[in-house]
Design an enzyme around this catalytic site. Structure first.
Site, PDB file in Angstrom:
ATOM      1  N   HIS A 136       7.645  -7.646  -1.702  1.00 53.41           N
ATOM      2  CA  HIS A 136       7.298  -7.058  -0.395  1.00 53.41           C
ATOM      3  C   HIS A 136       8.158  -7.696   0.708  1.00 53.41           C
ATOM      4  O   HIS A 136       7.946  -7.428   1.887  1.00 53.41           O
ATOM      5  CB  HIS A 136       5.835  -7.327  -0.046  1.00 53.41           C
ATOM      6  CG  HIS A 136       4.826  -6.576  -0.877  1.00 53.41           C
ATOM      7  ND1 HIS A 136       4.977  -5.272  -1.246  1.00 53.41           N
ATOM      8  CD2 HIS A 136       3.613  -6.967  -1.375  1.00 53.41           C
ATOM      9  CE1 HIS A 136       3.913  -4.877  -1.946  1.00 53.41           C
ATOM     10  NE2 HIS A 136       3.075  -5.893  -2.040  1.00 53.41           N
ATOM     11  N   SER A 178      -4.985   2.649   4.011  1.00 53.13           N
ATOM     12  CA  SER A 178      -5.138   1.963   2.727  1.00 53.13           C
ATOM     13  C   SER A 178      -5.155   0.444   2.931  1.00 53.13           C
ATOM     14  O   SER A 178      -5.956  -0.280   2.332  1.00 53.13           O
ATOM     15  CB  SER A 178      -3.973   2.376   1.813  1.00 53.13           C
ATOM     16  OG  SER A 178      -4.050   1.749   0.580  1.00 53.13           O
ATOM     17  N   LYS A 228       0.805  -1.238   0.000  1.00 53.67           N
ATOM     18  CA  LYS A 228       0.000   0.000   0.000  1.00 53.67           C
ATOM     19  C   LYS A 228       0.834   1.283   0.000  1.00 53.67           C
ATOM     20  O   LYS A 228       0.347   2.354   0.371  1.00 53.67           O
ATOM     21  CB  LYS A 228      -1.009   0.048   1.170  1.00 53.67           C
ATOM     22  CG  LYS A 228      -1.782  -1.216   1.420  1.00 53.67           C
ATOM     23  CD  LYS A 228      -2.253  -1.914   0.185  1.00 53.67           C
ATOM     24  CE  LYS A 228      -3.349  -1.192  -0.540  1.00 53.67           C
ATOM     25  NZ  LYS A 228      -3.722  -1.918  -1.786  1.00 53.67           N
TER      26      LYS A 228
HETATM   27  P1  A3P Z   1      -5.270   4.350  -1.384  1.00 58.25           P
HETATM   28  O1  A3P Z   1      -5.862   3.081  -0.842  1.00 58.25           O
HETATM   29  O2  A3P Z   1      -4.853   5.305  -0.292  1.00 58.25           O
HETATM   30  O3  A3P Z   1      -6.094   5.005  -2.423  1.00 58.25           O
HETATM   31  P2  A3P Z   1      -0.027  -0.556  -3.594  1.00 58.25           P
HETATM   32  O4  A3P Z   1       0.021  -0.552  -5.066  1.00 58.25           O
HETATM   33  O5  A3P Z   1       1.329  -0.519  -2.933  1.00 58.25           O
HETATM   34  O6  A3P Z   1      -0.894  -1.660  -3.072  1.00 58.25           O
HETATM   35  O7  A3P Z   1      -0.671   0.822  -3.123  1.00 58.25           O
HETATM   36  C1  A3P Z   1      -2.028   1.109  -3.396  1.00 58.25           C
HETATM   37  C2  A3P Z   1      -2.266   2.546  -3.055  1.00 58.25           C
HETATM   38  O8  A3P Z   1      -1.636   3.382  -4.053  1.00 58.25           O
HETATM   39  C3  A3P Z   1      -3.751   2.889  -3.068  1.00 58.25           C
HETATM   40  O9  A3P Z   1      -3.879   3.951  -2.110  1.00 58.25           O
HETATM   41  C4  A3P Z   1      -3.903   3.397  -4.501  1.00 58.25           C
HETATM   42  O10 A3P Z   1      -5.059   4.197  -4.699  1.00 58.25           O
HETATM   43  C5  A3P Z   1      -2.621   4.209  -4.632  1.00 58.25           C
HETATM   44  N1  A3P Z   1      -2.265   4.505  -6.033  1.00 58.25           N
HETATM   45  C6  A3P Z   1      -2.083   3.646  -7.046  1.00 58.25           C
HETATM   46  N2  A3P Z   1      -1.836   4.308  -8.191  1.00 58.25           N
HETATM   47  C7  A3P Z   1      -1.854   5.630  -7.889  1.00 58.25           C
HETATM   48  C8  A3P Z   1      -1.693   6.837  -8.657  1.00 58.25           C
HETATM   49  N3  A3P Z   1      -1.486   6.822  -9.967  1.00 58.25           N
HETATM   50  N4  A3P Z   1      -1.798   8.024  -7.997  1.00 58.25           N
HETATM   51  C9  A3P Z   1      -2.015   8.070  -6.667  1.00 58.25           C
HETATM   52  N5  A3P Z   1      -2.189   6.958  -5.891  1.00 58.25           N
HETATM   53  C10 A3P Z   1      -2.122   5.763  -6.498  1.00 58.25           C
END
Ligand code: A3P
Length: 288
Positions: free
Chosen positions: A100, A130, A45
């Site tokens: 991870h 998140s 996240k």
């Molecule tokens: P939120 O749940 O706060 O919206 P990961 O890929 O490490 O699992 O992280 C997911 C988080 O990154 C989610 O956060 C997702 O919305 C956010 N995310 C993914 N792509 C993004 C982008 N282009 N701009 C901003 N946040 C992004």
């Protein structure tokens, strides 16, 4: 679904058995990197999917073909997951690999091969929010219970994927020994095009201004939210319950302020201070 309720213990960390087995984890810890490999290392996240997309687009010089036709988990597969060997691209060029896992598992192999590592970190207060929402939709993760319960598990490091504090201190503690580029979710958020330019220069793939503009457009939250190759809508509901929310949820900096009570914030600040006091790492987020 397979091993949905199983938890794998590895290197002191609990991992979802649905994607991890003793065998896949053994394979990951013995993996031989190539000098040309690029490893994305993150605590969940923290912007993993975003970085997978950015690197895909940097390597293609802004051409969206593979980003719009191949799912992220096949373009930049997770080293420790069961399907890794089936999808790892057999290319002569740089291979994008994601992990991870905690640093101590991979650092010796990374040092030997001189592979590049990009570590993306995010304000842990936004990570926990998140992660909590993700637990509600991801059927391979335990029921998170209340936000309060989940927060306590996050702070004591007993959530799946282990302690955020250990993860970041482990990886960033290796900055001098690995070819490691450290960037935060908050920096990507603040200035995506400058971040893309910095990453591309570090990779040795300098880009033209129009290529950077194309990447910035493609990697915006709104554009990625609509891209089925990264928004996880391809995953069946038995694995991710899409009625519980979206993977591309809010994409905000500071969303924790809408979730934390004043008491939860005080507790978080206290534990953050205790856990990070032995670290000289500099972060790009506001804790209050
Ligand atoms: P939120 O749940 O706060 O919206 P990961 O890929 O490490 O699992 O992280 C997911 C988080 O990154 C989610 O956060 C997702 O919305 C956010 N995310 C993914 N792509 C993004 C982008 N282009 N701009 C901003 N946040 C992004």
């Amino acid at each position: 679904m397979d091993r949905m309720q199983v938890t794998e213990a590895f290197a002191g960390v609990a991992l979802p058995g649905h994607m991890h087995t003793a065998e896949s984890l053994r394979f990951a810890s013995g993996f031989q990197f190539r000098d040309t490999d690029v490893l994305i290392a993150t605590y969940p996240k923290s912007g993993t999917t975003w970085m997978q997309e950015i690197l895909t687009l940097i390597l293609s010089k802004g051409d969206p073909e593979s980003a719009t036709t191949i799912p992220n988990w096949a373009r930049a597969p997770w080293l420790e997951q069961t399907y890794f060997r089936d999808v790892l691209p057999e290319t002569g060029g740089p291979r994008l690999i994601t992990t991870h896992l905690p640093c101590q598992v991979l650092a010796p192999a990374l040092r030997q091969a001189k592979a590049k590592v990009i570590y993306v970190a995010r304000n842990p207060k936004d990570v926990v929010v998140s992660f909590y929402h993700f637990h509600k939709m991801a059927k391979f993760l335990p029921d998170p219970g209340s936000f309060e319960d989940f927060l306590l598990h996050f702070l004591d490091g007993t959530v799946q994927y282990g302690s955020w504090f250990q993860h970041i201190k482990g990886w960033l503690g290796q900055q001098l020994d690995l070819d490691l580029f450290y960037i935060t979710y908050e920096e990507l958020h603040k200035d995506l095009s400058r971040s893309v330019e910095r990453i591309a220069d570090w990779l040795g793939f300098p880009l033209q201004p129009e290529e950077i503009r194309a990447i910035e457009q493609h990697c915006s939250f709104s554009s990625m939210r609509e891209n089925a190759m990264v928004n996880y809508t391809l995953i069946p509901c038995e694995i991710m319950d899409h009625s519980q929310g979206r993977f591309m949820r809010k994409g905000m900096v500071g969303d924790w302020k809408d979730h934390f009570s004043p008491l939860q914030n005080m507790l978080f600040q206290k534990i953050y201070k205790e856990e990070m006091q032995d670290s000289s790492l500099r972060f790009h987020w506001a804790m209050d």
